[in-house]
Structures are given as C-alpha cells and as structure tokens.
Design an enzyme around this catalytic site. Sequence first.
Site, PDB file in Angstrom:
ATOM      1  N   LYS A   1      42.775  23.131  44.148  1.00  0.00           N
ATOM      2  CA  LYS A   1      43.799  23.290  43.121  1.00  0.00           C
ATOM      3  C   LYS A   1      44.213  24.752  43.109  1.00  0.00           C
ATOM      4  CE  LYS A   1      44.745  22.643  38.213  1.00  0.00           C
ATOM      5  NZ  LYS A   1      44.182  22.192  36.915  1.00  0.00           N
TER       6      LYS A   1
ATOM      7  N   LYS B   1      46.412  20.089  45.199  1.00  0.00           N
ATOM      8  CA  LYS B   1      47.402  20.252  44.129  1.00  0.00           C
ATOM      9  C   LYS B   1      47.876  21.690  44.103  1.00  0.00           C
ATOM     10  CE  LYS B   1      47.904  19.952  39.118  1.00  0.00           C
ATOM     11  NZ  LYS B   1      47.281  19.771  37.810  1.00  0.00           N
TER      12      LYS B   1
HETATM   13 ZN   LIG Z   1      42.461  23.113  32.865  1.00  0.00          ZN
END
Ligand SMILES: [Zn+2]
Length: 315
Positions: A188, A241
């Site tokens: 992420k 992501k």
């Molecule tokens: Zn968070």
Amino acid sequence: MSAFPVTRLRRLRRTAPLRDLVRETRLDLDQFVMPLFVGPDTQRNESLPALGRFSVADVVREAEELVRHGVKALILFGIPDAKDEEGSGAWVEDGVVQRTLHALRPRFPELLLLTDVCLCEYTSHGHCGVLRDDEVDNDATLELLVRTAVSHVEAGADAVCPSDMMDGRIGAIRAELPDTPIVAYSAKYASAFYGPFREAAESAPAFGDRRGYQMDPGNVREALRECELDLAEGADVLMVKPALPNLDVIRAVRDRFDAPLAAYNVSGEYAMVKDAARAGHLDERAAAVESLVAIKRAGADLVISYWTKELAGWL
Ligand SMILES: [Zn+2]
C-alpha cells in the site's frame, strides 16, 4: 512466426465476434468487490456516487440493490459517531461496522462481506495507529488491530483486510483468527490518489502524512518483501494499492508469488475518469472498462473498484 504478408494480425480484429473469440483478458463480476461506506447518517455524493455513505438502516437497501445487480462481494468501511485517540470505535461491539454486519449477515447469507481493518477512520488524529509522541507506535497498534479484526469476524465478516501497514499485523491477526481469510493490503503506497476516499471516510490525518508507514512510490522490490512477509505471516490474498499507478508492481507480484492477488482501483482513479467524462473529455464507461481490463491484464485476480455497481450493469 512468418512475416508479413503471410501474417496479418488485423485478420482477427476485423469483427466484434472475432475480437471476443480471442480476447485474453475478461472482466467477470465474480472477481469484483464493491466498497461501501457506513456512517451515522446517509449522505449522497452527487459527483462520486460510490463514495456516498449509508446509515446502517439504509445500507441494507443498498446491499439488496447490489445483490440484485449481481454483485457478489462488499468491503465495508465505517465512519463512527465519535472518534478518540485510540480509535475505539473500530472494535466496540456496537461499532458501525459491527452493527452493519449484524444487519447484513442474516439477510444475505451468500454475499461476501469483507471488512477493512484499520484505525484511521476512528482515531481523532486520523492516523492508522495509536500515537507515541507524534509517531504511530507499531507494536502498540497491533493489539488494537487484532481486536478490530476479531470483532468483525464475531459480527459475521467472511474475511478481514488489514490496511494499516504496521509491521507484523498479519501474524498478530492470524494468531487469533486461524480460520479467517486475510486479504492483506501488502503493498500500500503513500499515494495522492486517496483524496476522495479520505473525504468520504473523514480520515485525513490531522497532522503530518502517512509516509512513515505506507510505502514510498519509488519502490518495487520493497513491495515484494512486504508480500513475502505477509505470506509468511499467514496472509491468504495479497494486495497492491493503488492499482493504476502501480501496474508494474501488480505484474511483479504476480510473477513472483502464486497466492491470489487483489488490486485496489482507488477513489482518485475513479474520480479522474468521472470528472474527465463530466467535462466531455472521454467516455466514462469505455475508460473505466479499459482501466479495469488493464488491472486484470497486469495480473490482478480480484479488483476492489468503485465501479463495481456500474460494471454489473455494463457486463
Ligand atoms: Zn488507515
């Protein structure tokens, strides 16, 4: 391969049925997950409909509509009534996500209910963990994430999706939930494309940013290390992501690991196309489908996308 003029690749592009016959990548609603925001009240979002929020009562109606459209999976994000330093709204028994799960689970036994596990929507400072001096304390946060994940499963979640990027969180959750699928937000990135989500989830950090725990966009080998650790700690599904700025990362993870791979087509990616379409610069449906095909082609098995509901109508 023989060369031109024996080989003419245009032969298979001539008609739609020919193109359909040989298409390598297809979109299948079975592998799309619709994000859903639940909060104290229902608030429509006119320009970005998928980023509106529902009260617990209204979310049942929305889920009914999604199921009718053929959507098979949701990921729930909660906006609590009140926030505090620790983010206790994330794990309390009557928290907004827990109440939503209690409302949806018996009504929709077949619908997959995934939950986002993080503290940033619930903390008064908007960071993904508890603070010690102005820094997020990794190890002290783990226990709270575990508590949150366990409370989601007790309320009926099918799978938990930790998005906080603390080191060791997958192992900590796995130790308490041996039978629950964990979809790890493994790679992420600290991204500028989360803007519309933060507005919807009211989770913008009150100070600083998340670069101290989310990944630097310049790194891909680090993404592979994150994935390797998450698998070793017991993750079932890996995730990259955001998706579109990181198609190379999706491909690198796909080539290295055999575990199922998710990609999050984030709010900024959705907003860019929506706004450009509204301005008359492009066709939303065509641009959305092309984006989603690209994410699948890069190697994602499943995609979390704000277009899931609309996609159900398009397919
Ligand atoms: Zn968070």
